[in-house]
Design a protein around this motif. Structure first.
Motif, PDB file in Angstrom:
ATOM      1  N   THR A  45     -19.004  14.869 -33.512  1.00 57.01           N
ATOM      2  CA  THR A  45     -19.353  13.614 -32.844  1.00 57.01           C
ATOM      3  C   THR A  45     -18.433  12.485 -33.304  1.00 57.01           C
ATOM      4  O   THR A  45     -17.922  11.714 -32.483  1.00 57.01           O
ATOM      5  N   ASP A  54     -11.340   9.901 -31.306  1.00 55.55           N
ATOM      6  CA  ASP A  54     -10.378  10.259 -30.259  1.00 55.55           C
ATOM      7  C   ASP A  54     -10.451   9.296 -29.083  1.00 55.55           C
ATOM      8  O   ASP A  54      -9.422   8.907 -28.524  1.00 55.55           O
ATOM      9  N   LYS A  84     -15.424  12.749 -34.565  1.00 49.79           N
ATOM     10  CA  LYS A  84     -14.064  13.012 -34.073  1.00 49.79           C
ATOM     11  C   LYS A  84     -13.941  12.590 -32.616  1.00 49.79           C
ATOM     12  O   LYS A  84     -12.935  11.993 -32.225  1.00 49.79           O
ATOM     13  N   LYS A  85     -14.950  12.890 -31.795  1.00 43.88           N
ATOM     14  CA  LYS A  85     -14.920  12.490 -30.385  1.00 43.88           C
ATOM     15  C   LYS A  85     -14.853  10.972 -30.260  1.00 43.88           C
ATOM     16  O   LYS A  85     -14.098  10.444 -29.446  1.00 43.88           O
ATOM     17  N   LYS A  86     -15.631  10.269 -31.074  1.00 47.49           N
ATOM     18  CA  LYS A  86     -15.619   8.806 -31.039  1.00 47.49           C
ATOM     19  C   LYS A  86     -14.248   8.272 -31.453  1.00 47.49           C
ATOM     20  O   LYS A  86     -13.706   7.356 -30.831  1.00 47.49           O
TER      21      LYS A  86
END
Length: 168
Positions: free
Chosen positions: A12, A18, A14-16
């Protein structure tokens, strides 16, 4: 804490991250736009001011591990009408590196024939002994132009750049 929960948390985060980086890149790309000849001239001066060798009279030289930095410098030198016959390359490598392979790597990356390469400097230490990640793993490329008139012009251009950043 459960390993699965930690893994989901990392995914989660990492997605934020990215997404933030993607937004920042899109904005930076828009802000930078295309580079004019003057933009390249100024950028090259600042690159050379920060990364170039200035004390070796008559030699315009830059050393870096990042092929993109060296390519940017080459583009600048081309724009400055440096004759290619004044160019040579010298690599700084580690003792456990394959010299021939690295020469071909840099030759390919920079579109410079191997014939323009001089004898590499080999550090006695080993690349595999490094405990930190530094650079791109292909040694340091030193790109050098021997041209006194161009060197003098660049030194005077840097003098002007310094003046722009001198306190009144």
């Amino acid at each position: 804490m459960d390993g699965r929960v930690i893994r989901l948390f990392r995914i989660t985060m990492k997605k934020k991250s990215d997404l933030r980086l993607s937004i920042a890149y899109t904005q930076a790309k828009k802000d930078i736009g295309k580079m004019s000849k003057r933009d390249l001239f100024i950028a090259g001066l600042y690159l050379y001011w920060g990364e170039g060798t200035k004390a070796d009279r008559g030699n315009v030289c830059i050393a870096n591990t990042d092929p993109a930095v060296i390519r940017a410098f080459l583009k600048w030198m081309h724009m400055m009408s440096f004759p290619m016959e004044d160019l040579y390359v010298r690599l700084h490598l580690y003792a456990d590196m394959n010299i021939e392979k690295e020469m071909h790597y840099w030759s390919n990356e920079l579109s410079i024939p191997v014939s323009r390469f001089r004898k590499s400097y080999i550090k006695k230490s080993l690349l595999t002994d490094l405990t930190y990640k530094n650079g791109f793993g292909h040694g340091t490329c030193n790109l050098r132009f021997e041209n006194m008139l161009k060197w003098e012009y660049i030194m005077m251009a840097l003098k002007r750049v310094r003046e722009l950043h001198t306190r009144p």
